[in-house]
Design a protein around this motif. Structure first.
Motif, PDB file in Angstrom:
ATOM      1  N   THR A   1      -2.330  45.743 -21.896  1.00  0.00           N
ATOM      2  CA  THR A   1      -1.122  44.924 -21.791  1.00  0.00           C
ATOM      3  C   THR A   1      -0.141  45.547 -20.811  1.00  0.00           C
ATOM      4  O   THR A   1       0.391  44.869 -19.924  1.00  0.00           O
ATOM      5  CB  THR A   1      -0.467  44.763 -23.186  1.00  0.00           C
ATOM      6  OG1 THR A   1      -1.381  44.075 -24.036  1.00  0.00           O
ATOM      7  CG2 THR A   1       0.841  43.993 -23.094  1.00  0.00           C
ATOM      8  N   ARG A   2       0.102  46.833 -20.942  1.00  0.00           N
ATOM      9  CA  ARG A   2       1.060  47.511 -20.050  1.00  0.00           C
ATOM     10  C   ARG A   2       0.568  47.543 -18.602  1.00  0.00           C
ATOM     11  O   ARG A   2       1.371  47.536 -17.670  1.00  0.00           O
ATOM     12  CB  ARG A   2       1.344  48.916 -20.546  1.00  0.00           C
ATOM     13  CG  ARG A   2       2.154  48.908 -21.831  1.00  0.00           C
ATOM     14  CD  ARG A   2       2.558  50.283 -22.249  1.00  0.00           C
ATOM     15  NE  ARG A   2       3.319  50.235 -23.488  1.00  0.00           N
ATOM     16  CZ  ARG A   2       3.671  51.302 -24.169  1.00  0.00           C
ATOM     17  NH1 ARG A   2       3.337  52.515 -23.736  1.00  0.00           N
ATOM     18  NH2 ARG A   2       4.349  51.182 -25.288  1.00  0.00           N
TER      19      ARG A   2
ATOM     20  N   VAL B   1      -0.144  54.661 -17.168  1.00  0.00           N
ATOM     21  CA  VAL B   1       0.247  54.539 -18.569  1.00  0.00           C
ATOM     22  C   VAL B   1      -0.548  55.557 -19.377  1.00  0.00           C
ATOM     23  O   VAL B   1      -1.700  55.840 -19.064  1.00  0.00           O
ATOM     24  CB  VAL B   1       0.003  53.095 -19.097  1.00  0.00           C
ATOM     25  CG1 VAL B   1      -1.463  52.751 -19.101  1.00  0.00           C
ATOM     26  CG2 VAL B   1       0.575  52.892 -20.477  1.00  0.00           C
TER      27      VAL B   1
END
Length: 190
Positions: free
Chosen positions: A126-127, A105
């Motif tokens: 979160t990702r 990410v």
């Protein structure tokens, strides 16, 4: 010239274009014609927006040990990402390909408020589906250390960057990494 054409095409199309993707006669054609062949919808606008920056950028290289360290982390199953104040168009051509391939990410200033706000780190966590207490953030600026602390992650200072170690410590660094080959401290495994 080939590198600059590839960088502009990368920014304009949103996909990585390499110098080897250019037609063999690219240097004998007008630049806008080459960009159109690469799928750039508005080559004149692309040149206005990105040509000078791409042409003036020198080749970007990672510090020795960074790629092998990130690869080792990935091979052991550790999630790896980046949070940057750069905009996404610049990141597409600024990150060396080998580094970009290791990142799961990349959060830019268009995804979340820039550091020292912790929002980008929270979004990356979160990702990546990682809790703050199981995360480490390596940065080279006091703003990076502030963001890491505010996000609740371990703040590691890259002491080989632009800022003196004392400024990084003062901003909240938990540990100083003297060089890119330094070993990371253990993370809470609970």
């Amino acid at each position: 010239m080939r590198t600059t054409l590839a960088a502009v095409a990368t920014c304009a199309t949103g996909r990585r274009v390499r110098p080897g993707d250019l037609p063999p006669d690219a240097l004998r054609r007008p630049r806008c014609e080459v960009l159109a062949l690469l799928g750039v919808a508005d080559p004149d606008d692309a040149c206005d927006r990105w040509w000078d920056g791409a042409a003036s950028a020198t080749a970007v290289h990672t510090f020795p040990g960074v790629l092998s360290g990130l690869l080792a982390l990935r091979l052991q199953g550790t999630a790896v990402g980046a949070v940057t104040v750069q905009d996404p168009d610049r990141v597409r051509w600024l990150l060396p390909e080998a580094l970009a391939e290791l990142l799961e990410v990349v959060i830019t200033r268009q995804d979340a408020p820039p550091k020292p706000a912790p929002d980008g780190l929270h979004l990356a966590l979160t990702r990546l589906d990682v809790t703050p207490r199981r995360a480490i953030f390596v940065g080279d600026s006091p703003g990076d250390m502030t963001a890491a602390r505010a996000a609740g992650v371990i703040a590691l200072a890259a002491a080989w960057g632009w800022h003196p170690p004392a400024a990084l410590r003062e901003a909240g660094a938990d540990h100083l990494l003297p060089d890119p080959t330094s070993h990371l401290p253990p993370i809470d495994s609970a």
